[in-house]
Design a protein around this motif. Structure first.
Motif, short mmCIF file in Angstrom:
data_model
loop_
_atom_site.label_atom_id
_atom_site.label_comp_id
_atom_site.label_asym_id
_atom_site.label_seq_id
_atom_site.Cartn_x
_atom_site.Cartn_y
_atom_site.Cartn_z
N ALA A 12 -5.85 -2.52 3.93
CA ALA A 12 -6.10 -1.01 3.74
C ALA A 12 -6.23 -0.43 5.12
CB ALA A 12 -6.98 -0.56 2.74
N MET A 64 -9.51 2.17 -0.90
CA MET A 64 -9.28 0.61 -1.52
C MET A 64 -10.61 0.11 -1.76
SD MET A 64 -6.89 -1.49 -2.57
CE MET A 64 -7.55 -2.98 -3.16
N PHE A 87 0.80 -1.16 0.00
CA PHE A 87 0.13 -0.15 0.00
C PHE A 87 0.70 1.36 -0.16
CE2 PHE A 87 -2.54 -3.32 1.81
CZ PHE A 87 -3.93 -3.35 1.06
#
Length: 231
Positions: free
Chosen positions: A196, A184, A168
């Motif tokens: 996320a 996300m 990420f």
């Protein structure tokens, strides 16, 4: 919904209908390899057993418990042996044939193109996939999805899978984005949603099968076109 500037999508089971495409491919391979003559009673039983094993192995792969080679070695070997086939009778090259065929299938979830086109006019879109490099590129090329995404991040190229925070972090750096303005969207609670959320990004759970939503998952959708009404 808060104001976002960057949306990050998962691919398999979120945009590309993995199970439907796998089912088509496996039906073809069942006939091509004459699996009924080898003792696999029906294509339906074969596909159901494969799907169960494949989902479990992918969950382990997401978490780094097994390698790509282990996943690919086990998913059909376990399926055939679960169905009573002796290891020596397993058709040679079956995994390779599947890997060549399945990514060429083009079934997407309903409203995929319309939704992505709508969102692209409002946000910068990116893709983060835990899929394997060569398969992911084939899927994207065959479905004309690349035009929607500024960046396509494939975990195998990055060297780390969702839910690890580093993928990420890499995606945000590549996009020039910040957590607070990023979202996300994916189907995997472990890889996409908790990955996320634990990283500090908001997430929307894509839940087409209407599974029970955990209380700590704030937002879910059941169809992609719902995104056009909430974003």
């Amino acid at each position: 919904m808060k104001k976002y500037t960057h949306l990050f999508f998962d691919l398999d089971h979120t945009i590309w209908d993995f199970d439907k495409n796998a089912e088509e491919a496996l039906h073809e391979l069942y006939e091509l390899h004459n699996l009924q003559a080898l003792g696999v009673a029906s294509a339906v039983a074969f596909i159901e057993t494969y799907t169960r094993n494949n989902h479990q192995l992918w969950a382990e792969y997401h978490l780094g418990k097994i390698t790509k080679d282990t996943l690919r070695h086990l998913r059909f070997n376990k399926t055939f042996t679960d169905l009573g086939m002796q290891p020596e009778a397993i058709p040679a090259g079956f995994e390779d044939a599947y890997v060549q065929l399945c990514p060429t299938k083009t079934n997407l979830f309903p409203h995929a193109h319309e939704t992505l086109s709508y969102l692209q006019a409002k946000y910068t879109l990116h893709l983060i996939s835990n899929g394997f490099q060569e398969s992911t590129k084939t899927k994207i090329a065959g479905t004309d999805l690349a035009k929607y995404f500024d960046n396509i991040i494939i975990s195998e190229e990055v060297g780390v899978n969702k839910p690890h925070p580093n993928i990420f972090k890499h995606a945000l750096e590549l996009a020039g984005a910040v957590k607070e303005e990023s979202l996300m969207i994916g189907d995997s609670l472990e890889a996409d949603i908790y990955g996320a959320l634990n990283f500090g990004m908001d997430a929307i759970y894509f839940n087409p099968l209407n599974l029970t939503k955990p209380d700590d998952v704030p937002v879910q959708i059941h169809s992609l076109d719902e995104l056009t009404r909430i974003l």
